[in-house]
Scaffold this active site. Structure first.
Site, PDB file in Angstrom:
ATOM      1  N   LYS A 153      -2.244   4.296  -9.710  1.00 16.77           N
ATOM      2  CA  LYS A 153      -2.555   4.486  -8.285  1.00 16.77           C
ATOM      3  C   LYS A 153      -1.637   3.658  -7.381  1.00 16.77           C
ATOM      4  O   LYS A 153      -1.036   2.672  -7.827  1.00 16.77           O
ATOM      5  CB  LYS A 153      -4.019   4.128  -8.025  1.00 16.77           C
ATOM      6  CG  LYS A 153      -4.315   2.650  -8.166  1.00 16.77           C
ATOM      7  CD  LYS A 153      -5.811   2.358  -8.124  1.00 16.77           C
ATOM      8  CE  LYS A 153      -6.057   0.878  -8.296  1.00 16.77           C
ATOM      9  NZ  LYS A 153      -7.428   0.561  -8.688  1.00 16.77           N
ATOM     10  N   TYR A 187      15.545 -16.561  13.673  1.00 10.35           N
ATOM     11  CA  TYR A 187      14.722 -16.516  14.889  1.00 10.35           C
ATOM     12  C   TYR A 187      14.093 -17.864  15.197  1.00 10.35           C
ATOM     13  O   TYR A 187      13.510 -18.507  14.334  1.00 10.35           O
ATOM     14  CB  TYR A 187      13.602 -15.478  14.738  1.00 10.35           C
ATOM     15  CG  TYR A 187      14.091 -14.062  14.867  1.00 10.35           C
ATOM     16  CD1 TYR A 187      14.521 -13.546  16.092  1.00 10.35           C
ATOM     17  CD2 TYR A 187      14.123 -13.223  13.753  1.00 10.35           C
ATOM     18  CE1 TYR A 187      14.966 -12.247  16.202  1.00 10.35           C
ATOM     19  CE2 TYR A 187      14.565 -11.913  13.848  1.00 10.35           C
ATOM     20  CZ  TYR A 187      14.978 -11.432  15.086  1.00 10.35           C
ATOM     21  OH  TYR A 187      15.422 -10.152  15.198  1.00 10.35           O
ATOM     22  N   MET A 230      12.930  -8.772   9.568  1.00  7.45           N
ATOM     23  CA  MET A 230      12.405  -7.481   9.116  1.00  7.45           C
ATOM     24  C   MET A 230      13.225  -6.925   7.949  1.00  7.45           C
ATOM     25  O   MET A 230      12.678  -6.404   6.983  1.00  7.45           O
ATOM     26  CB  MET A 230      12.425  -6.487  10.284  1.00  7.45           C
ATOM     27  CG  MET A 230      11.617  -5.243  10.007  1.00  7.45           C
ATOM     28  SD  MET A 230      11.708  -4.053  11.361  1.00  7.45           S
ATOM     29  CE  MET A 230      10.841  -4.893  12.657  1.00  7.45           C
TER      30      MET A 230
HETATM   31  C1  LIG Z   1      -7.579  -0.070  -9.970  1.00 11.17           C
HETATM   32  C2  LIG Z   1      -8.562   0.376 -10.949  1.00 11.17           C
HETATM   33  C3  LIG Z   1      -8.465   0.022 -12.310  1.00 11.17           C
HETATM   34  C4  LIG Z   1      -7.418  -0.921 -12.847  1.00 11.17           C
HETATM   35  O1  LIG Z   1      -7.733  -2.258 -12.638  1.00 11.17           O
HETATM   36  P1  LIG Z   1      -6.771  -3.426 -13.155  1.00 11.17           P
HETATM   37  O2  LIG Z   1      -7.484  -4.663 -12.797  1.00 11.17           O
HETATM   38  O3  LIG Z   1      -5.506  -3.289 -12.401  1.00 11.17           O
HETATM   39  O4  LIG Z   1      -6.581  -3.230 -14.620  1.00 11.17           O
HETATM   40  C5  LIG Z   1      -9.366   0.574 -13.184  1.00 11.17           C
HETATM   41  N1  LIG Z   1     -10.322   1.429 -12.745  1.00 11.17           N
HETATM   42  C6  LIG Z   1     -10.458   1.770 -11.460  1.00 11.17           C
HETATM   43  C7  LIG Z   1     -11.541   2.702 -11.067  1.00 11.17           C
HETATM   44  C8  LIG Z   1      -9.597   1.254 -10.518  1.00 11.17           C
HETATM   45  O5  LIG Z   1      -9.747   1.603  -9.231  1.00 11.17           O
END
Ligand SMILES: *Cc1c(COP(=O)(O)O)cnc(C)c1O
Length: 357
Positions: free
Chosen positions: A37, A266, A312
């Site tokens: 993800k 800056y 930036m």
């Molecule tokens: C992000 C997530 C994981 C993974 O978690 P980690 O701590 O990165 O291993 C597993 N299950 C769900 C539902 C998640 O949202």
């Protein structure tokens, strides 16, 4: 141009190390699913998906349909953790269902579909963040009994206490065990194909592995995210050596010879203490780094201090290198900014080039 280097050997090492650690405690080899993800935790979805495929990973979890469709050819099962799945989406894209309402709208959307949608029910097992409440499970199963073109392919929870030395971890393990038993019985009574069951992420899996003397089972798979990328955030000591796989490199934009007392950047926050050559490199907070100011003390991987304040698109340091490694491990960044490696990584701009080595 700045780029992110992805170390494939370190990635394969992490998967093997996690599998070995879990196998020690678990009689059957656990099935690793990879969490991809949020652009694979900032590493680059496409690049990490190809590496996962090379590592024979079959199931992955992504944020939403857009992420899922972009890697749809690579895996048997891609679960989109959030959002809806269009009825005509490829059948290997599974929907996660976090509420009765989401279940109802998924059923309605697929009523006239030409294919069956695999879904995974997300059950709240104690984190109280999202998921179907345990006392709503019967109602969800009843809806499924009537539903056309919907198949219950998975039931999962998210144990939110894997990192913490807290009894709630085991309360959630027990809650998920009860859910598993209940759904198994429901399926057996109806000759319904058994869904897969899973509730553990990196730290939870490693932690339950340690406790497996009690016969705790890891589920049909474990959802590994941060561990695959080379980190963990467990409060408990874990005897596993993981290797960060992402490093950030930047190229020199220009060099200047500066004298003691000269100011850099800056507001003139940095003042030269000793004459020397200072250079500017082509990465900054616009590329997703957190903005380094005088409160942080961070150095490049080769030791040069990152001079406040970061701009930036660039930062300065005392170096003449043509290319500099900004980090090869984000733990120092997380610590200096009072956050966790996840945040430093997921902020990395998708526009930065990813180079797999
Ligand atoms: C992000 C997530 C994981 C993974 O978690 P980690 O701590 O990165 O291993 C597993 N299950 C769900 C539902 C998640 O949202």
């Amino acid at each position: 141009m700045a780029y992110i280097r992805l170390d494939s050997k370190a990635f394969f090492h992490n998967l093997t190390a996690i599998t070995n650690e879990l196998s020690k405690a678990c009689p059957t080899t656990p099935n690793l699913a990879l969490v991809l993800k949020d652009n694979a935790y900032g590493h680059g979805l496409r690049q990490m998906a190809h590496l996962a495929k090379e590592a024979s990973i079959e199931s992955v979890f992504v944020k939403n349909y857009e992420e899922a469709i972009s890697i749809a050819q690579l895996f048997d099962t891609i679960t989109a953790l959030y959002g809806e799945i269009p009825p005509n989406a490829p059948s290997n894209i599974w929907a996660s269902i976090p509420s009765l309402q989401a279940l109802e709208s998924c059923i309605t959307a697929h009523k006239n579909a030409h294919q069956t949608r695999n879904i995974e029910l997300k059950i709240d097992i104690g984190m109280h963040r999202n998921g179907i409440a345990i006392n709503e499970l019967d109602s969800a199963l009843a809806q499924l009994e009537e539903a056309e073109h919907i198949k219950l392919a998975g039931v999962f929870g998210h144990n939110g206490y894997g990192d913490n030395d807290d009894e709630s971890f085991f309360t959630s393990v027990q809650a998920f065990r009860e859910i598993t038993d209940k759904v198994r019985k429901w399926c057996e009574a109806r000759n319904y194909p058994m869904p897969r069951f899973h509730s553990l992420s990196t730290s939870g899996a490693l932690r339950l592995g340690l406790h497996n003397a009690n016969g705790n089972d890891l589920g049909d798979l474990v959802r590994i995210g941060i561990g695959a990328y080379g980190y963990h955030t467990s409060e408990l000591p874990l005897h596993i050596a993981l290797k960060p796989i992402a490093s950030l490199y930047a190229q020199k934009i220009s060099s200047l010879y500066l004298k003691k007392g000269d100011k850099i950047g800056y507001g003139g926050v940095s003042v030269v203490e000793q004459d020397g050559v200072f250079s500017t490199y082509d990465v900054g907070y616009g590329d997703g780094l957190l903005r380094v100011d005088s409160r942080q003390n961070l150095t490049c991987a080769s030791g040069e201090k990152i001079l406040p304040v970061m701009s930036m698109d660039c930062f300065s340091c005392q170096s003449e290198r043509e290319e500099i490694c900004v980090f090869d491990d984000v733990r120092a960044w997380a610590k200096e900014f009072g956050t966790i490696p996840y945040m430093i990584l997921t902020h990395l701009s998708p526009a930065l080039k990813r180079v797999v080595v």
